[in-house]
Design an enzyme around this catalytic site. Structure first.
Site, PDB file in Angstrom:
ATOM      1  N   ASN A 222      27.055 -19.179  86.555  1.00  0.00           N
ATOM      2  CA  ASN A 222      28.073 -19.591  85.575  1.00  0.00           C
ATOM      3  C   ASN A 222      29.452 -19.557  86.241  1.00  0.00           C
ATOM      4  OD1 ASN A 222      29.280 -16.847  85.170  1.00  0.00           O
ATOM      5  ND2 ASN A 222      27.165 -16.428  84.528  1.00  0.00           N
ATOM      6  N   LYS A 301      12.462 -25.035 100.194  1.00  0.00           N
ATOM      7  CA  LYS A 301      13.318 -25.938  99.416  1.00  0.00           C
ATOM      8  C   LYS A 301      12.457 -26.939  98.623  1.00  0.00           C
ATOM      9  CE  LYS A 301      16.957 -29.312  99.951  1.00  0.00           C
ATOM     10  NZ  LYS A 301      17.613 -30.220 100.894  1.00  0.00           N
ATOM     11  N   PRO A 317      16.894  -8.482  82.385  1.00  0.00           N
ATOM     12  CA  PRO A 317      17.157  -7.236  81.645  1.00  0.00           C
ATOM     13  C   PRO A 317      18.584  -7.256  81.113  1.00  0.00           C
ATOM     14  CG  PRO A 317      17.139  -6.846  84.021  1.00  0.00           C
ATOM     15  CD  PRO A 317      16.673  -8.259  83.818  1.00  0.00           C
ATOM     16  N   ASP A 318      18.779  -6.656  79.942  1.00  0.00           N
ATOM     17  CA  ASP A 318      20.136  -6.507  79.398  1.00  0.00           C
ATOM     18  C   ASP A 318      20.717  -5.215  79.970  1.00  0.00           C
ATOM     19  OD1 ASP A 318      22.390  -5.861  77.821  1.00  0.00           O
ATOM     20  OD2 ASP A 318      21.689  -7.259  76.297  1.00  0.00           O
TER      21      ASP A 318
HETATM   22  O1  PMT Z   1      35.367 -13.598  85.561  1.00  0.00           O
HETATM   23  P1  PMT Z   1      36.472 -14.403  84.893  1.00  0.00           P
HETATM   24  O2  PMT Z   1      36.573 -15.803  85.458  1.00  0.00           O
HETATM   25  O3  PMT Z   1      37.782 -13.672  84.939  1.00  0.00           O
HETATM   26  O4  PMT Z   1      36.083 -14.602  83.352  1.00  0.00           O
HETATM   27  C1  PMT Z   1      36.035 -13.475  82.502  1.00  0.00           C
HETATM   28  C2  PMT Z   1      34.803 -13.511  81.589  1.00  0.00           C
HETATM   29  C3  PMT Z   1      34.885 -14.702  80.665  1.00  0.00           C
HETATM   30  C4  PMT Z   1      33.501 -13.572  82.401  1.00  0.00           C
HETATM   31  C5  PMT Z   1      34.836 -12.151  80.782  1.00  0.00           C
HETATM   32  O5  PMT Z   1      36.062 -12.047  80.098  1.00  0.00           O
HETATM   33  C6  PMT Z   1      33.675 -12.054  79.803  1.00  0.00           C
HETATM   34  O6  PMT Z   1      33.721 -12.506  78.681  1.00  0.00           O
HETATM   35  N1  PMT Z   1      32.560 -11.383  80.267  1.00  0.00           N
HETATM   36  C7  PMT Z   1      31.290 -11.295  79.500  1.00  0.00           C
HETATM   37  C8  PMT Z   1      30.540 -12.581  79.637  1.00  0.00           C
HETATM   38  C9  PMT Z   1      29.201 -12.514  78.953  1.00  0.00           C
HETATM   39  O7  PMT Z   1      28.198 -12.548  79.599  1.00  0.00           O
HETATM   40  O8  PMT Z   1      29.244 -12.363  77.650  1.00  0.00           O
HETATM   41  P2  PMT Z   1      27.896 -12.285  76.751  1.00  0.00           P
HETATM   42  O9  PMT Z   1      28.417 -12.424  75.371  1.00  0.00           O
HETATM   43  O10 PMT Z   1      26.874 -13.267  77.190  1.00  0.00           O
HETATM   44  O11 PMT Z   1      27.305 -10.828  77.007  1.00  0.00           O
HETATM   45  C10 PMT Z   1      27.642  -9.713  76.191  1.00  0.00           C
HETATM   46  C11 PMT Z   1      27.739  -8.448  77.011  1.00  0.00           C
HETATM   47  O12 PMT Z   1      26.449  -8.082  77.514  1.00  0.00           O
HETATM   48  C12 PMT Z   1      28.664  -8.526  78.203  1.00  0.00           C
HETATM   49  O13 PMT Z   1      29.338  -7.297  78.288  1.00  0.00           O
HETATM   50  C13 PMT Z   1      27.705  -8.706  79.395  1.00  0.00           C
HETATM   51  O14 PMT Z   1      28.260  -8.144  80.569  1.00  0.00           O
HETATM   52  C14 PMT Z   1      26.486  -7.935  78.920  1.00  0.00           C
HETATM   53  N2  PMT Z   1      25.200  -8.445  79.425  1.00  0.00           N
HETATM   54  C15 PMT Z   1      24.776  -9.708  79.103  1.00  0.00           C
HETATM   55  C16 PMT Z   1      23.544 -10.145  79.527  1.00  0.00           C
HETATM   56  C17 PMT Z   1      22.733  -9.275  80.307  1.00  0.00           C
HETATM   57  N3  PMT Z   1      21.558  -9.669  80.740  1.00  0.00           N
HETATM   58  N4  PMT Z   1      23.173  -8.052  80.622  1.00  0.00           N
HETATM   59  C18 PMT Z   1      24.378  -7.629  80.203  1.00  0.00           C
HETATM   60  O15 PMT Z   1      24.783  -6.490  80.503  1.00  0.00           O
END
Ligand code: PMT
Length: 420
Positions: A222, A301, A317-318
């Site tokens: 991403n 590839k 995994p979360d």
């Molecule tokens: O890196 P930049 O370019 O500065 O951009 C910043 C940002 C947009 C990446 C940052 O501000 C942000 O929003 N980070 C979280 C992005 C995200 O994955 O959001 P989410 O809503 O999908 O996930 C929710 C939370 O669960 C987040 O804290 C994420 O780190 C965590 N997560 C998600 C999926 C996963 N498998 N494991 C996790 O720990």
């Protein structure tokens, strides 16, 4: 001790029904240890008598730009120099427009132009006026110049309509002002030092994207640049914390004082985080972790022989949930990157992931994608009393400081060893 203690606050009061709340606000600021001087616009005087503020603050109230008596005592330049902080509450649409365009034809606008003090604005107006493109553009101009916004709140308005535009309650304005001040290292009185509110704490931060390999040359990922997470790591160091930063593949450097662990995939990030999670006080999960990875990574590839290709993805995994499920869990802060229904989605994640706090950002907006940009704005939510605080648009460095200040204040309220 409140961040407002011993601060010289110039309180600007504009013409609106909410001006009566400014009298209570003046009292609350004084209770917090501030010295308060009031400047009223002519509109404000139609709603509240200057005498009210004079009695509450113990200082003469300033109402006129061309006042020979005031010029001899405390004229606009002296007021501008005296102020450590300028707080305008309520700020009307008219005042926002005048400040945005640099008017200097009344005392309040002139003092704002003549002062280097940071400007905090608590707007109050009808919901349509607040939502009008002209007002939004004026707010953006002021925000870009460094002004911070406190509110407005949503609810029933004096005009009988319901929506965003109400002045926040005086206690909320006082508290948000104190929080914003704590996070603003530039505001120091002569004998104050930068606050070390995270001294003795170990803060674990994840940042950047993860990459999930498809074959030796391709991957799913991403747009995260790591800027937000790195800014948080650096700000935590400057607030006295020991910091471990688990970084996905990004092209950023971090200070030597930060213990950095570089990873590529979500599974590697999980391993790195779990090694530190039992030994830290705060976990801030800023990384944009890939939700899915390839069921099978091809060793060679993939050749483009077919018109279509299907990839099977399985859930990663979360990481955050695994940390918050630990018995020895740290204070857990998640991020929510949302494109719509920001509050509902963020509060949903707060509950589902059993978090102590979540910082929501609206991403992929035409004027700020957040991913990759140098600025951000956050809405921070926590479970107690449906807690919420907005961090207005600013540089990621400033937003990081503000977020850590909120975390530090909530961390202090959490009983030792308590869950979620
Ligand atoms: O890196 P930049 O370019 O500065 O951009 C910043 C940002 C947009 C990446 C940052 O501000 C942000 O929003 N980070 C979280 C992005 C995200 O994955 O959001 P989410 O809503 O999908 O996930 C929710 C939370 O669960 C987040 O804290 C994420 O780190 C965590 N997560 C998600 C999926 C996963 N498998 N494991 C996790 O720990």
């Amino acid at each position: 001790m409140s961040a407002l203690n011993k601060k010289n606050i110039l309180l600007g009061v504009c013409g609106g029904i909410a001006a009566y709340k400014s009298a209570i606000l003046a009292r609350r600021l004084i209770d917090a240890g501030a010295q308060v001087r009031v400047v009223m616009t002519s509109g404000a005087q139609a709603f509240v008598q200057p005498m009210t503020f004079q009695a509450l603050t113990g200082n003469p109230v300033h109402t006129s730009l061309l006042d020979t008596e005031a010029e001899a005592a405390m004229g606009h330049i002296e007021l501008a120099r005296w102020a450590d902080i300028i707080l305008i509450a309520p700020a009307t649409a008219n005042t926002l427009a005048r400040l945005a365009h640099g008017f200097a034809d009344d005392l309040l606008s002139t003092v704002c132009l003549a002062s280097e003090a940071p400007l905090f604005i608590a707007p109050a107006m009808n919901r349509l006026m607040w939502a009008h493109a002209a007002t939004l553009s004026n707010c953006k101009t002021l925000n870009d110049r460094g002004a911070s916004f406190i509110g407005p709140a949503e609810g029933i308005q004096a005009c009988g309509e319901t929506g965003a535009g109400r002045l926040l309650e005086p206690e909320d304005i006082r508290d948000q002002l104190a929080t914003l001040l704590q996070s603003n290292a530039a505001i120091t009185t002569s004998n104050e030092q930068t606050t070390q509110t995270l001294a003795g704490k170990h803060v674990l931060v994840t940042a950047g994207p993860t990459r999930e390999a498809i074959d030796p040359v391709r991957y799913i990922s991403n747009h995260s640049s790591g800027k937000m997470g790195f800014a948080i790591a650096e700000a935590a160091v400057s607030m006295g914390a020991r910091v471990t930063l688990v970084a996905g593949p990004v092209s950023l450097s971090a200070s030597d004082t930060i213990q950095r662990i570089d990873v590529v995939s979500a599974e590697q990030m999980l391993d790195a985080v779990m090694q530190v999670a039992g030994n830290c006080d705060v976990f801030i999960s800023v990384a944009a972790v890939s939700d899915y990875r390839l069921e099978e990574i091809k060793e060679q590839k993939i050749k483009k022989n077919d018109e279509q290709m299907q990839l099977t993805l399985i859930k990663n995994p979360d990481i955050l949930k695994q940390v918050s499920s630990r018995e020895d869990r740290p204070f857990c802060v998640g991020f929510a990157a949302e494109t719509e229904n920001v509050e509902a989605h963020a509060r949903g994640k707060l509950v589902r992931k059993q978090l102590d706090m979540i910082a929501a950002n609206q991403v992929a907006q035409p004027d700020n994608p957040v991913f990759g940009s140098d600025t951000n704005a956050l809405d921070v939510y926590w479970p107690a009393n449906d807690g919420h605080q907005a961090i207005p648009a600013s540089s990621k460095t400033h937003v990081a400081q503000a977020l850590l200040t909120i975390i530090a204040s909530q961390l202090g309220k959490k009983p030792e060893g308590s869950q979620g």
